[in-house]
Design a protein around this motif. Structure first.
Motif, PDB file in Angstrom:
ATOM      1  N   GLU A   1       0.843  -1.194   0.000  1.00  0.00           N
ATOM      2  CA  GLU A   1       0.000   0.000   0.000  1.00  0.00           C
ATOM      3  C   GLU A   1       0.882   1.249   0.000  1.00  0.00           C
ATOM      4  O   GLU A   1       1.823   1.351   0.796  1.00  0.00           O
ATOM      5  CB  GLU A   1      -0.866  -0.032   1.271  1.00  0.00           C
ATOM      6  CG  GLU A   1      -2.162   0.722   1.147  1.00  0.00           C
ATOM      7  CD  GLU A   1      -2.923   0.737   2.474  1.00  0.00           C
ATOM      8  OE1 GLU A   1      -3.745   1.631   2.651  1.00  0.00           O
ATOM      9  OE2 GLU A   1      -2.653  -0.136   3.344  1.00  0.00           O
TER      10      GLU A   1
ATOM     11  N   LYS B   1       0.855   5.146   0.811  1.00  0.00           N
ATOM     12  CA  LYS B   1       0.043   6.165   1.491  1.00  0.00           C
ATOM     13  C   LYS B   1       0.929   7.388   1.688  1.00  0.00           C
ATOM     14  O   LYS B   1       1.933   7.302   2.401  1.00  0.00           O
ATOM     15  CB  LYS B   1      -0.394   5.668   2.884  1.00  0.00           C
ATOM     16  CG  LYS B   1      -1.641   4.780   2.875  1.00  0.00           C
ATOM     17  CD  LYS B   1      -2.046   4.403   4.300  1.00  0.00           C
ATOM     18  CE  LYS B   1      -1.103   3.376   4.877  1.00  0.00           C
ATOM     19  NZ  LYS B   1      -1.462   2.782   6.149  1.00  0.00           N
ATOM     20  N   GLY B   2       0.557   8.511   1.071  1.00  0.00           N
ATOM     21  CA  GLY B   2       1.375   9.716   1.221  1.00  0.00           C
ATOM     22  C   GLY B   2       2.790   9.417   0.768  1.00  0.00           C
ATOM     23  O   GLY B   2       3.004   8.976  -0.363  1.00  0.00           O
TER      24      GLY B   2
ATOM     25  N   SER C   1       3.906   0.735   2.458  1.00  0.00           N
ATOM     26  CA  SER C   1       3.737  -0.242   3.516  1.00  0.00           C
ATOM     27  C   SER C   1       3.594  -1.619   2.856  1.00  0.00           C
ATOM     28  O   SER C   1       2.737  -1.812   2.000  1.00  0.00           O
ATOM     29  CB  SER C   1       2.481   0.135   4.306  1.00  0.00           C
ATOM     30  OG  SER C   1       2.157  -0.904   5.181  1.00  0.00           O
TER      31      SER C   1
END
Ligand SMILES: Cc1cc2nc3c(=O)[nH]c(=O)nc-3n(C[C@H](O)[C@H](O)[C@H](O)COP(=O)(O)OP(=O)(O)OC[C@H]3O[C@@H](n4cnc5c(N)ncnc54)[C@H](O)[C@@H]3O)c2cc1C
Ligand code: FES
Ligand code: FES
Lengths: 155, 266
Positions: free
Chosen positions: B61, B63-64, B68
């Motif tokens: 993932e 994110k920003g 991850s």
């Protein structure tokens, strides 16, 4: 004992295994599919390569219990009746084997290379075969066979 | 292999409770290190807890500005991930250099980092990028995680859930493969990060992966391969074995570091 079920070469199998039973031993000793070879038993040679859910893996480095629910193909599942799989055909035409011990694993791995790279470069073939050792051929004709298989599959 | 009881965990919590109940139980992820260890009878667990199917440990993932990656993510998935290639291409480049395609189809990020083999590739990326190791109990900074060959901050029963990698400004990995095993004889991950330049070395250090501080200081002044001229890692801290002496490994570290920098600077 652990109850497991999986599909191998299109057939459903339900059986019981000890935790420590290796997948390769189940395939060879219980299912009598002895085309999958054990060359090193230390994850180096790739003779035991099978397809697990469409991906090449070394069946000497997996527990049979981990294969519960999986779809497995071994070298015995590659030909279509009497018609060889194009990779098998290419190995025959190009003399891609001598003693033949490594060949089942080579063919399974080669089929995976061609799935990722239908028209592979020499480098992609060599890198793709990193996990398979051959003590006879010097690899030259194996690499030729993979190129030839790509042609046969394209045709 | 010694006999053991095989148990497939249905959740991370269940895996943790199985480990807690049986002090001699061990986790099984991709099995590419652990199964050979069992076959060689170098371990004798009472129970083997398979975490291979846990959704909680799967997935990549973005994110920003962090990526991850679940502990059970296979090396082949990291190598092929469009998200990883875009966010941290050096990490995908590292994953494709691990072992062979069969090993990459089974072996996992969590297994590699938990094992902390001194010749494994991932620990260098985790350390250079300043990643955070998220377990079922806490978050561990990469600088605190690796504690020498095959040794980590993980407590008994602690399970890596995912690893969170901050995106660097630029980064590259260069590895000299052991010609037979494929592991790193020396691997150097260079990253230009928000917290400065970081250079992590694997394969060579006799205490496992480490940050090469002198190279970091030199590259902070001028980010160019030539900045490393005349700087070397201490031979006394390098592995010497039948494959290569400490002096050779120390030399390889310099060469791999320069190659990594040239991948970045062109
Ligand atoms: C032929 C071959 C070549 C290889 N070449 C390389 C190489 O070039 N570079 C490289 O880096 N590696 C290499 N490897 C190792 C490979 O990358 C392994 O996959 C990796 O070291 C371990 O991951 P695994 O998922 O297989 O873990 P496993 O073997 O299942 O587990 C390893 C250890 O970690 C523990 N563990 C696993 N998951 C977790 C978790 N989530 N939390 C806590 N503990 C956990 C297990 O209990 C066990 O002790 C090679 C392996 C082989 C067989
Ligand atoms: S027998 Fe499995 S890799 Fe050699
Ligand atoms: S043909 Fe004999 S090992 Fe390959």
């Amino acid at each position: 004992m652990n109850k497991i079920e999986f599909t191998i070469n299109g057939k459903k199998v339900a059986t019981q295994v000890e935790g420590r039973t290796l997948l390769v031993n189940l395939i060879r000793d219980e299912l009598k599919l002895t085309g999958t070879h054990v060359g090193c038993d230390t994850s180096q040679c790739g003779c035991c390569t099978i397809h697990l859910d469409g991906k090449s893996v070394k069946s000497c480095a997996m527990l049979a219990a981990q294969a519960d629910g999986a779809n497995i193909v071994t070298i015995e599942g590659m030909a279509d009746g009497d018609k060889l799989h194009p990779v098998q055909q290419a190995f025959t035409e190009c003399h891609g084997l001598q003693c033949g011990f490594c060949t089942p694993g080579m063919i399974m791995t080669a089929a995976s290379i061609l799935k990722d790279h239908p028209q592979p470069t020499e480098e992609q073939i060599v890198k793709g075969l990193e996990g398979n050792l051959c003590r006879c051929t010097g690899y030259i004709n194996i690499i030729k066979s993979v190129h030839r298989a790509a042609e046969l599959m394209k045709a | 292999m010694y006999a053991f009881e095989y148990q497939r965990a249905g959740s991370v919590a269940e895996a943790a409770s199985l480990l807690a109940k049986n002090p001699e139980a061990k986790l099984l992820a991709g099995g590419q290190t652990f199964i050979p260890t069992l076959k060689a009878r170098l371990a004798q667990p009472s129970h083997v807890v398979d975490i291979g199917r846990l959704k909680e440990l799967a997935g990549i993932e973005v994110k920003g500005n962090v990526v991850s990656i679940g502990a059970m993510t296979r090396h082949a998935e990291v190598a092929a991930s469009a998200d990883v290639k875009k966010a941290i291409p050096a990490l995908a480049d590292l994953a494709i250099e691990i072992g062979d395609q069969q090993v990459r189809n089974r072996g996992t990020l969590g297994g590699s980092v938990a094992n902390n083999d001194p010749a494994a590739d991932y620990p260098s990326a985790v350390l250079a990028l300043g990643a955070t190791i998220v377990t079922n109990q806490r978050e561990i900074a990469s600088g605190d995680f690796f504690q020498g060959m095959f040794s980590t901050a993980l407590q008994d029963g602690e399970i890596i859930v995912r690893i969170v990698f901050p995106m660097p400004k630029r980064a590259a990995y260069s590895k000299f493969h052991h010609p037979a095993s494929g592991y790193a004889m020396a691997g150097v991950f260079v990253a230009d990060t928000a917290n400065g330049v970081r250079v992590a070395v694997t394969g060579a250090g006799s205490s496992g992966v480490f940050l090469w501080k002198a190279a970091e200081a030199a590259l902070t002044k001028t980010f160019a391969a030539a900045s490393l001229d005349g700087i070397a890692v201490d031979e006394g801290e390098c592995i010497a074995d039948l494959h290569a002496g400490a002096d050779y490994r120390a030399h390889l570290v310099g060469v791999m570091a320069k190659r990594a920098i040239k991948k970045i600077t062109g």
